[in-house]
Design a protein around this motif. Structure first.
Motif, PDB file in Angstrom:
ATOM      1  N   UNK A  69      67.046  16.451  28.284  1.00 33.59           N
ATOM      2  CA  UNK A  69      66.495  17.676  27.514  1.00 33.59           C
ATOM      3  C   UNK A  69      66.685  18.731  28.774  1.00 33.59           C
ATOM      4  N   UNK A  70      66.151  18.485  29.910  1.00 37.28           N
ATOM      5  CA  UNK A  70      66.502  19.591  30.813  1.00 37.28           C
ATOM      6  C   UNK A  70      66.969  19.118  32.107  1.00 37.28           C
ATOM      7  N   UNK A  71      67.428  20.014  33.099  1.00 38.35           N
ATOM      8  CA  UNK A  71      68.377  19.483  34.269  1.00 38.35           C
ATOM      9  C   UNK A  71      67.889  20.541  35.329  1.00 38.35           C
ATOM     10  N   UNK A  72      68.001  19.984  36.558  1.00 33.17           N
ATOM     11  CA  UNK A  72      67.820  20.715  37.871  1.00 33.17           C
ATOM     12  C   UNK A  72      69.142  20.566  38.360  1.00 33.17           C
ATOM     13  N   UNK A  73      69.726  21.848  38.736  1.00 33.51           N
ATOM     14  CA  UNK A  73      71.081  21.737  39.276  1.00 33.51           C
ATOM     15  C   UNK A  73      71.038  22.311  40.805  1.00 33.51           C
ATOM     16  N   UNK A  74      71.603  21.748  41.546  1.00 35.33           N
ATOM     17  CA  UNK A  74      71.475  21.906  43.243  1.00 35.33           C
ATOM     18  C   UNK A  74      73.133  21.779  43.733  1.00 35.33           C
TER      19      UNK A  74
END
Length: 1019
Positions: free
Chosen positions: A522-527
């Motif tokens: 549903x949601x994503x952390x991008x690094x």
């Protein structure tokens, strides 16, 4: 990164003798960026005085502590942002010595701050968006911690046509984030770089993890490397320290084969390795992390000639004979132009049964399959990028996964409805503990997508562009892993520049990204894992030729805690990190592992650092190769520990004279990861340092103890052969010593004016001379295929140069154009000396980076496959002006004192040192304390150092100035001074006061002389 050079720095000092420090300036002093001139470059320094001031407005307030200003003009069409709405001007400042630190500030035409980069990063980067028309800026370069060398700043105009993001610490501009950007604190990672002699040809790596031994295995090309993380070493270290990489290649691994592939069965700890050899596979396995290897079946039935994959996993329920000979099924899959097959081994990889097709001939055309994966229930998945016709005949043109529920006997193709197939990178699938499937794929439009399926690919949901948050428009090599049903991560390469990204003319820059979900997509952390070090500079990521250095894929695995382990090849090393337009087209082995934040297994939430709440920092790691101690200076450097999700605001540095203490606080930094110790006594043989980091949540644990002995070791000198080592290569990675490259070095001796003397060392010639028909080229992909070589094709060594051209199947033709200087030689011990005219490299200037240096060894025709490869590396042109007579008679003085501020009467203890002229020793010194008192003609101690105490009786600002002499009779003429601020009052400053670091505008302004070691940089 090239190490600093003693003689070069001395030459810079000669130019400054007798000149006021305020005369320092950039070279050139100004430049203009425009569409016709999208790149300017300038040098600042040499700087001999550190400037710890913290604001752009104050950094140049004191003329005794200078900084350099560059006048930047920007001249662009008034409507530039209409055509290029996200154009950026990017300023990158870099320097050679890792113990130095520079900061940069951007000022607008009114002198107000418009941006800054004041971390410990190298390079320091400021991106900013220009407006149309004429603009004036000042780029201010601040020598925060310096040693007498220079910094280089490269300013480029980048016309990306998509919105940019500043979220990863590297890019500027703005972008409207998608609604699926995760809130809160995301995961962080430690990055581990392979050592100089290992992992230098690491395209398309695969990684395995053995939870029984806690070692990782990293295989690429003909190398199998065992990686032991720092906390698991015999003497445990903080996780921020370097991992240990050991070459554990088996006989089959070292063969000159194609498409290496590896996996580790985490149930048993067995690692499987396969190397392609034509249409056959050479197979082996190890039960002891590479200490020994057992050959498996040679020539697996129905094996293909390309794109192999290996995986071990459970059998389907009630499968006949499953698990009797080995606990898990082992699958081998490969592609054969018009079809693809998977075979299964039931005895742990010793033998394989017949191959069964999973992909019809229509699907095979134009599509590549990714690595096979096995779900906990025994379902086998093979992702595929095909734009193809499915078995039932309907037109799909989708990314698909081939699914087998009967241990690889039959398959169904299940498409992702929202996808567009046919992209160049393999898709990758990750399977959660309940079988939930996550597919990460390069869509046909170049974007990176992940879709989720809970019914084995029959239906898919949450198909999202996971690079949109950073404005990424092109991707390569996705690698997917999943843990718990709602947790997964995808690693991929991404760029924000549109264009012909398969082409050498492409001017985009690529970075390694990892996206993580904790809520089923549903949601994503991008690094961005390395925001100051691209994974590929200009030149694209191609499917053939020079820019195919990264080959076809990367890899991702989990450890027992659910921490992702990332394996990739870094194509932009050395000078490319300074200037991505000078891409090195390398393939350096890299790994990263989650250091903080939630893992992919919820059962460990809250354990150690595995939380989405802020915590104190993790322990840092002081490193000998980031530190130096000699007569000129003492600098301690460290790898920062995980920041706990909150920025580290300061580091405390402690010192002792024994490893077990007692440790005394000697200073703090404002978040920098270097510390200059002004109170270090050269008469103490070894100091020991520890570091403590502090953020808003509190302090970290103590770091490991770093022993830092006093050293008088001379820095690298390119005025004499062999000069600077450009790269090292591991011993024993070639079939015989004749072809085993160990190193390559470059020198510029004055007696070879106009030539480079390039020394290549191989292990040795067993017959005393090179084998007939052997060929030893050194290639430069960025210089139109230029090469030079030792050619023994006619029986006698000849030293030649020319250019390369491509042949089918990735081979090269070497087109000879002339011979090198006749002073080129070869010795029986394996030393090959090339005397190469500088003119063959085009117009060169001092300070220019010469990228390439890609060395090979071959037997037979020059176009035959290589027996060993080494590099690439790069070299910074030094010139000969500082060699020989030009450097004699130059002597530098160095003085520091503590405290540098306090109430009168104030007792200040000065540390005296310097660098003598070549072949001499420091003998005498004198000091003018700045208050009317002097100390004339004193002797140095045996180590070339001294300590002096002086009491300042009245308030005022005083500058103590030092002059030194050496045994040659030379006297220093550089300005060596230390500033003391004495306040009115009656409190006596004690001589035993521990020195402050960089606490105020006047604090810590130290004149640091030359002589630091050239050290390896950690990414």
């Amino acid at each position: 990164m090239s190490p600093p050079l003693f003689r070069t720095a001395i030459a810079g000092a000669v130019l400054l003798l007798g000149a006021p420090l305020s005369a320092l300036a950039t070279d050139p002093a100004s430049g203009t960026i425009s569409l016709d001139n999208p790149r300017v470059e300038f040098t600042s320094g040499p700087h001999f005085v550190s400037n710890p001031s913290a604001t752009a407005e104050l950094v140049c307030a004191d003329p005794a502590v200078p900084c350099d200003d560059f006048a930047l003009s920007i001249s662009l069409p008034a409507d530039i942002l209409s055509e290029y709405p996200n154009a950026l001007v990017v300023s990158r400042t870099s320097w050679d010595d890792v113990t130095e630190d520079y900061d940069i500030y951007l000022l607008n035409s009114e002198g107000q701050s418009a941006g800054s980069a004041a971390s410990s990063d190298n390079p320091e980067i400021i991106p900013f968006a220009p407006s149309g028309g004429e603009q004036e800026y000042t780029i201010r370069v601040v020598p925060f911690l310096v040693t007498g060398t220079t910094a280089t700043t490269i300013v480029t105009l980048e016309l990306g046509d998509v919105a940019q993001s500043g979220s990863d610490g590297n890019d500027g501009g703005t972008v409207t984030p998608p609604d699926y950007v995760a809130e809160g604190i995301g995961p962080r990672y430690d990055v581990y770089v392979s050592p100089p002699e290992e992992g230098n040809d690491a395209g398309e790596p695969t990684v395995g993890y053995n939870p029984l031994s806690k070692n990782a295995m990293f295989i690429s090309y003909t190398n199998a490397l065992r990686v032991t993380f720092p906390e698991n070493l015999e003497t445990p270290l903080p996780t921020s320290c370097d991992a240990r990489w050991l070459n554990k290649s088996g006989t089959i691994t070292q063969l000159n084969t194609l498409d290496p592939i590896m996996t580790t069965d985490q149930t048993t700890g067995r690692t499987f390795n396969s190397q392609l050899a034509g249409a056959n596979s050479l197979f082996e396995f190890s039960d002891d992390d590479g200490e020994s290897w057992t050959p498996g079946q040679i020539g697996i039935p129905n094996g293909g000639a390309d794109h192999q994959g290996v995986v071990a996993g459970p059998y389907p329920a009630n499968f006949p004979l499953g698990g009797l000979l080995y606990p898990n099924a082992v699958y081998y899959c490969s592609q054969s132009v018009a079809a693809a097959f998977c075979s299964r081994s039931d005895d742990g990889g010793q033998t394989f049964g017949p191959g069964f097709p999973f992909k019809n001939t229509d699907c095979a055309a134009g599509g590549l399959h990714g690595h096979p994966k096995v779900a906990p229930d025994g379902t086998l998945y093979i992702p595929d990028s095909s734009q193809c016709v499915l078995p039932l005949g309907e037109s799909a043109e989708k990314v698909v996964t081939f699914v087998s529920e009967d241990a690889g006997l039959t398959y169904e193709a299940r498409p992702i409805p929202q996808s567009d197939g046919g992209a160049g990178s393999d898709p990758s699938i990750g399977l959660a503990t309940d079988g939930t499937a996550y597919m990460c794929y390069e869509n046909a439009d170049g974007t990176t997508h992940v879709a989720v399926s809970g019914d084995k690919g029959l239906t898919w949901e949450n198909d999202k562009d996971i690079g949109a948050e950073a404005g990424l428009v092109a991707t390569r090599f996705p690698a997917m892993i999943a843990g718990d049903p709602d947790r997964a991560a995808c690693f991929f390469l991404g760029t924000k520049t549109r264009g012909p990204d398969l082409d050498l003319a492409f001017q985009g820059v690529w970075y390694p990204y990892i996206a993580t979900t904790y809520d089923r997509g549903e949601t994503w952390h991008l690094l961005n894992l390395t925001p100051n070090d691209p994974v590929q500079g200009f030149g694209g990521v191609g499917t053939s030729g020079t820019n195919r250095n990264l080959l076809d894929f990367n890899d991702l695995e989990l450890d027992e805690y659910g921490r992702p382990l990332v394996a990739w090849a870094d194509g932009c090393i050395g000078g490319c990190a300074k200037d991505p337009s000078q891409n090195s087209f390398a393939a350096k082995a890299m790994m990263a592992r989650l250091s903080g934040g939630k893992t992919l297994y919820a059962e460990f939430d809250g354990m150690s650092r595995f939380t989405d709440q802020t915590t104190t920092p993790a322990a840092s790691c002081p490193m000998s190769d980031l530190s130096v101690r000699n007569a000129a200076t003492t600098v301690v450097g460290w790898n920062p520990g995980d920041n706990g999700g909150s920025a580290v605001t300061s580091y405390e540095v402690y010192r002792a004279t024994a490893a077990d203490g007692a440790y005394t606080l000697v200073g703090t930094t404002s978040g920098k990861t270097q510390f200059e110790d002004p109170t270090a006594d050269p008469n103490v043989g070894s100091y020991y340092y520890k570091v403590v980091g502090r953020n808003a949540q509190g302090s970290s644990e103590f770091s490991n103890a770093l022993e830092l002995p006093f050293s008088a070791e001379a820095p690298v000198d390119t005025c004499v052969v062999p000069g600077e080592t450009v790269f090292l290569d591991s011993a024993g990675d070639a079939p015989v010593p004749d072809f085993d490259i160990l190193s390559l070095s470059v020198a510029e001796p004055p007696e070879f004016e106009g030539f480079f003397v390039i020394t290549e060392k191989v292990a040795g010639f067993e017959a005393g001379t090179p084998l007939a028909t052997s060929f030893y080229p050194v290639m430069f992909p960025l210089l139109n295929g230029f090469y030079f070589a030792m050619d023994v094709g006619q029986g006698t060594p000849r030293f030649v140069y020319g250019s390369t051209s491509e042949l089918p199947q990735g081979l090269l033709a070497f087109n000879e154009e002339g011979e090198l200087d006749d002073r080129s030689t070869v010795d029986a011990d394996g030393t090959i000396t090339f005397v190469v005219p500088k003119a063959l490299f085009g117009e060169l200037s001092v300070g220019q980076i010469l990228a390439g240096f890609d060395a090979r060894t071959r037997l037979g025709a020059a176009s035959a496959p290589s027996r060993d490869t080494a590099g690439p590396g790069d070299y910074e042109v030094r010139g000969t002006a500082s060699c020989g007579a030009a450097a004699t008679g130059v002597i530098l003085a160095k003085i520091s004192g503590t405290p540098d501020e306090g109430s009168a009467p104030l007792t200040v203890t000065y540390s005296i040192g310097g660098t003598p002229s070549e072949g001499a020793e420091l003998t005498r010194f004198s000091i003018d304390f700045g208050d009317g008192q002097t100390m004339p003609d004193q002797s140095f101690d045996a180590n070339g150092g001294a300590r002096v105490t002086h009491v300042y009786q009245e308030a005022g600002v005083y500058r103590a100035r030092l002059t030194v002499r050496d045994s040659s009779g030379a006297q220093s003429s550089n300005l060596a001074e230390h500033t003391v601020n004495v306040l009115a009052g009656s409190t006596t400053g004690g001589g035993d006061t521990v020195g402050s670091t960089r606490g105020g505008a006047l604090g810590g302004m130290l004149l640091i002389a030359l002589g630091l070691l050239g050290l390896r940089r950690r990414v």
